[in-house]
Design an enzyme around this catalytic site. Structure first.
Site, PDB file in Angstrom:
ATOM      1  N   HIS A   1     -61.199 -52.983  11.914  1.00  0.00           N
ATOM      2  CA  HIS A   1     -61.114 -54.260  11.200  1.00  0.00           C
ATOM      3  C   HIS A   1     -59.684 -54.804  11.223  1.00  0.00           C
ATOM      4  O   HIS A   1     -59.447 -55.968  11.558  1.00  0.00           O
ATOM      5  CB  HIS A   1     -61.592 -54.068   9.759  1.00  0.00           C
ATOM      6  CG  HIS A   1     -61.472 -55.302   8.925  1.00  0.00           C
ATOM      7  ND1 HIS A   1     -62.486 -56.222   8.803  1.00  0.00           N
ATOM      8  CD2 HIS A   1     -60.430 -55.804   8.204  1.00  0.00           C
ATOM      9  CE1 HIS A   1     -62.082 -57.225   8.043  1.00  0.00           C
ATOM     10  NE2 HIS A   1     -60.847 -56.979   7.653  1.00  0.00           N
TER      11      HIS A   1
ATOM     12  N   GLU B   1     -58.350 -58.160  13.368  1.00  0.00           N
ATOM     13  CA  GLU B   1     -57.750 -59.311  12.673  1.00  0.00           C
ATOM     14  C   GLU B   1     -56.359 -59.618  13.228  1.00  0.00           C
ATOM     15  O   GLU B   1     -56.009 -60.782  13.454  1.00  0.00           O
ATOM     16  CB  GLU B   1     -57.651 -59.038  11.162  1.00  0.00           C
ATOM     17  CG  GLU B   1     -58.973 -59.051  10.428  1.00  0.00           C
ATOM     18  CD  GLU B   1     -59.673 -60.412  10.459  1.00  0.00           C
ATOM     19  OE1 GLU B   1     -58.982 -61.444  10.530  1.00  0.00           O
ATOM     20  OE2 GLU B   1     -60.910 -60.421  10.449  1.00  0.00           O
TER      21      GLU B   1
ATOM     22  N   LYS C   1     -56.503 -60.937  16.853  1.00  0.00           N
ATOM     23  CA  LYS C   1     -57.022 -62.312  16.824  1.00  0.00           C
ATOM     24  C   LYS C   1     -55.898 -63.289  16.474  1.00  0.00           C
ATOM     25  O   LYS C   1     -55.756 -64.338  17.091  1.00  0.00           O
ATOM     26  CB  LYS C   1     -58.124 -62.390  15.765  1.00  0.00           C
ATOM     27  CG  LYS C   1     -59.397 -63.004  16.240  1.00  0.00           C
ATOM     28  CD  LYS C   1     -60.546 -62.785  15.253  1.00  0.00           C
ATOM     29  CE  LYS C   1     -60.151 -62.725  13.821  1.00  0.00           C
ATOM     30  NZ  LYS C   1     -60.852 -63.445  12.847  1.00  0.00           N
ATOM     31  N   ASN C   2     -55.105 -62.936  15.481  1.00  0.00           N
ATOM     32  CA  ASN C   2     -53.989 -63.805  15.086  1.00  0.00           C
ATOM     33  C   ASN C   2     -53.028 -64.005  16.249  1.00  0.00           C
ATOM     34  O   ASN C   2     -52.567 -65.127  16.505  1.00  0.00           O
ATOM     35  CB  ASN C   2     -53.206 -63.185  13.922  1.00  0.00           C
ATOM     36  CG  ASN C   2     -53.915 -63.380  12.593  1.00  0.00           C
ATOM     37  OD1 ASN C   2     -54.869 -64.137  12.497  1.00  0.00           O
ATOM     38  ND2 ASN C   2     -53.444 -62.684  11.572  1.00  0.00           N
TER      39      ASN C   2
HETATM   40  N1  LIG Z   1     -49.187 -63.554  15.091  1.00  0.00           N
HETATM   41  C1  LIG Z   1     -49.069 -64.715  14.458  1.00  0.00           C
HETATM   42  N2  LIG Z   1     -48.346 -65.735  14.985  1.00  0.00           N
HETATM   43  C2  LIG Z   1     -48.225 -66.920  14.362  1.00  0.00           C
HETATM   44  N3  LIG Z   1     -48.798 -67.191  13.169  1.00  0.00           N
HETATM   45  C3  LIG Z   1     -49.532 -66.237  12.582  1.00  0.00           C
HETATM   46  C4  LIG Z   1     -49.713 -64.951  13.178  1.00  0.00           C
HETATM   47  N4  LIG Z   1     -50.469 -64.210  12.344  1.00  0.00           N
HETATM   48  C5  LIG Z   1     -50.766 -64.988  11.298  1.00  0.00           C
HETATM   49  N5  LIG Z   1     -50.216 -66.200  11.414  1.00  0.00           N
HETATM   50  C6  LIG Z   1     -50.290 -67.314  10.450  1.00  0.00           C
HETATM   51  O1  LIG Z   1     -50.749 -66.815   9.212  1.00  0.00           O
HETATM   52  C7  LIG Z   1     -51.921 -67.520   8.790  1.00  0.00           C
HETATM   53  C8  LIG Z   1     -52.780 -66.598   7.960  1.00  0.00           C
HETATM   54  O2  LIG Z   1     -53.310 -65.573   8.779  1.00  0.00           O
HETATM   55  P1  LIG Z   1     -54.601 -64.781   8.303  1.00  0.00           P
HETATM   56  O3  LIG Z   1     -54.902 -63.749   9.328  1.00  0.00           O
HETATM   57  O4  LIG Z   1     -54.414 -64.322   6.894  1.00  0.00           O
HETATM   58  O5  LIG Z   1     -55.740 -65.882   8.253  1.00  0.00           O
HETATM   59  P2  LIG Z   1     -56.362 -66.742   9.439  1.00  0.00           P
HETATM   60  O6  LIG Z   1     -56.171 -66.031  10.732  1.00  0.00           O
HETATM   61  O7  LIG Z   1     -55.836 -68.136   9.355  1.00  0.00           O
HETATM   62  O8  LIG Z   1     -57.894 -66.759   9.028  1.00  0.00           O
HETATM   63  P3  LIG Z   1     -58.921 -65.505   8.977  1.00  0.00           P
HETATM   64  O9  LIG Z   1     -59.166 -65.206   7.549  1.00  0.00           O
HETATM   65  O10 LIG Z   1     -60.124 -66.053   9.629  1.00  0.00           O
HETATM   66  O11 LIG Z   1     -58.268 -64.364   9.688  1.00  0.00           O
HETATM   67  C9  LIG Z   1     -52.557 -68.011  10.066  1.00  0.00           C
HETATM   68  O12 LIG Z   1     -53.384 -69.134   9.847  1.00  0.00           O
HETATM   69  C10 LIG Z   1     -51.330 -68.354  10.899  1.00  0.00           C
HETATM   70  O13 LIG Z   1     -50.814 -69.626  10.543  1.00  0.00           O
END
Ligand SMILES: Nc1ncnc2c1ncn2[C@@H]1O[C@H](COP(=O)(O)OP(=O)(O)OP(=O)(O)O)[C@@H](O)[C@H]1O
Length: 419
Positions: free
Chosen positions: A288, A292, A295-296
């Site tokens: 998990h 996550e 994916k980010n």
């Molecule tokens: N590797 C990264 N590079 C740039 N920005 C990032 C990265 N990881 C996270 N972020 C920023 O942090 C925010 C929050 O990330 P988070 O994983 O909590 O939620 P999400 O990806 O937007 O949604 P989900 O809940 O579907 O994962 C993202 O929307 C993005 O703007």
């Protein structure tokens, strides 16, 4: 008819909420669950029958005392009622009436040698509503170092099985909790962009407690149901292969990325990890978190470079093996995050993706995130990491990329962080 919490039940909940939860460490779960006999399972059942109502009672009380009148929100009342109902199911579950000698054994330190009295060649155990239970071996002049030495009769199996069914049903009832509470944050988020630290702290505690409850239930159900395997203790894998888990998470994340952006090839994910590095962990938790985080990174890279480039800069996954921790670093060149936004990434509902619609009428399924858009990925992954004594850190270089460090404690000795 809608469920209602009676004042009598609420008094009971308040009483249970006075007791602190008892945290369990990964090491304890592994030691306890190795080749469990029905006696060990009975002991586990008794622990859960005491512990789950305490943990659940804390949540009911907290849901009832949220700031800004949030406790009045229908979605919060709904979630609170699920917790109260589960509490009621657990405290009303008939306890077995065991003779004193067995009760003593169950509560005694299992390492303690206990001599059974000479005049007890045989005894019977009464379980409420299930008649007489008799151990099938005579017990007389023997020492029993623990209760597993007894040949437990089928009725104990029946009792364990009934309890397992009950907690499985409780786990199912609580499946939609995240989406339902998500509505709270969604509304909050719409009202103001300022982080409410009270709500944030509440959500961290609430979701951490949920991880713990689901871990205990999942572990207990697996110990009772699944045939024993040399590499698993319940849902804990004693030989979790990191390289393989990274590979699976990478394949899944790349697949979702290709679908979402309509790409022929998602950015490469290069892994640097000893192929035979294994450790004790819950593979579903690890998958998990990795999914996550990857994916980010994929999203950041694709959104920075666009969807029609020949080649993206690769995402690198580096795994380091220390004595205390195994650390997984994920580095991308997706442009990073402005420094002022770093505290926000750990809040629930912070996302730079288009916010996913949470339909209040469609909250019956478990929480499933697409490419991005709920803002749960990072904060929930950090809770998973911390649950077994690890952590998740993020360092960004705005204008270049982001590094995340996932620290995993090897065979964690620390108790669940439940406060
Ligand atoms: N590797 C990264 N590079 C740039 N920005 C990032 C990265 N990881 C996270 N972020 C920023 O942090 C925010 C929050 O990330 P988070 O994983 O909590 O939620 P999400 O990806 O937007 O949604 P989900 O809940 O579907 O994962 C993202 O929307 C993005 O703007």
């Amino acid at each position: 008819m809608a469920y209602r919490i009676t004042s009598q039940l609420y008094e009971k909940i308040k009483h249970f909420a006075r007791f602190p939860p008892t945290g369990v460490s990964l090491r304890q779960m592994v030691m306890f669950g190795q080749n469990p006999s029905q006696g060990t399972l009975l002991r586990a059942t008794q622990f859960l029958a005491d512990e789950l109502p305490i943990r659940i009672a804390h949540r009911v009380k907290e849901l009832d005392n949220l700031p800004h009148n949030l406790s009045e929100m229908p979605s919060i009342i709904k979630v609170k009622n699920w917790y109260a109902q589960s509490f009621e199911d657990l405290v009303n579950f008939p306890k077995p009436e065991l003779p004193p000698i067995i009760r003593e054994k169950l509560s005694a330190n299992s390492a303690e040698q206990t001599k059974l009295p000479d005049n007890v060649p045989n005894f019977s155990i009464n379980l409420t509503n299930s008649g007489k239970l008799k151990p099938s071996v005579p017990i007389g002049h023997r020492y029993y170092s623990n209760i597993d030495d007894l040949d437990w009769p089928p009725e104990v199996r029946y009792y364990n099985e009934k309890f397992t069914k009950l907690i499985e049903a409780i786990k199912r009832r609580h499946d939609p909790v995240v989406t339902t509470v998500g509505i709270l944050e969604y509304k909050q988020h719409k009202k103001s962009a300022v982080i409410d630290t009270d709500i944030q702290a509440f959500l961290d505690r609430f979701y951490m407690s949920r991880i713990g409850i689901r871990m205990l239930i999942g572990q207990h159900v697996a110990l009772n149901r699944l045939p024993s395997r040399s590499d698993y203790v319940g849902i804990i894998c004693t030989k979790t292969n990191i390289a393989q888990t990274v590979q699976d998470a990478a394949d899944n994340a790349r697949f979702i990325c290709e679908e979402y952006y309509g790409l022929f090839r998602a950015p490469e994910i290069q892994t640097f990890c000893p192929p035979d590095l294994i450790f004790t962990y819950v593979p579903t938790h690890l998958s998990h978190m990795l999914f996550e985080l990857l994916k980010n990174s994929l999203r950041a890279v694709v959104e920075l470079f666009g969807d029609d480039v020949d080649e993206y800069p690769p995402i690198r996954v580096i795994v380091a093996e220390g004595k205390e921790d195994i650390t997984i670093k994920i580095s991308d060149e997706g442009g990073g995050i402005p420094r002022s936004n770093i505290p926000l990434v750990w809040t629930y509902m912070y996302t730079t993706a288009e916010v996913q619609k949470l339909d209040p009428d469609f909250i019956d399924s478990d929480f499933k995130a697409p490419m991005a858009g709920f803002g749960y990925g990072l904060p929930i992954s950090r809770l998973y990491a911390r649950y077994f004594g690890g952590d998740l850190k993020l360092i960004s270089m705005e204008g270049f990329g982001t590094d995340v460090y996932l620290h995993l404690n090897r065979i964690s000795n620390s108790d669940e962080p439940l406060h």
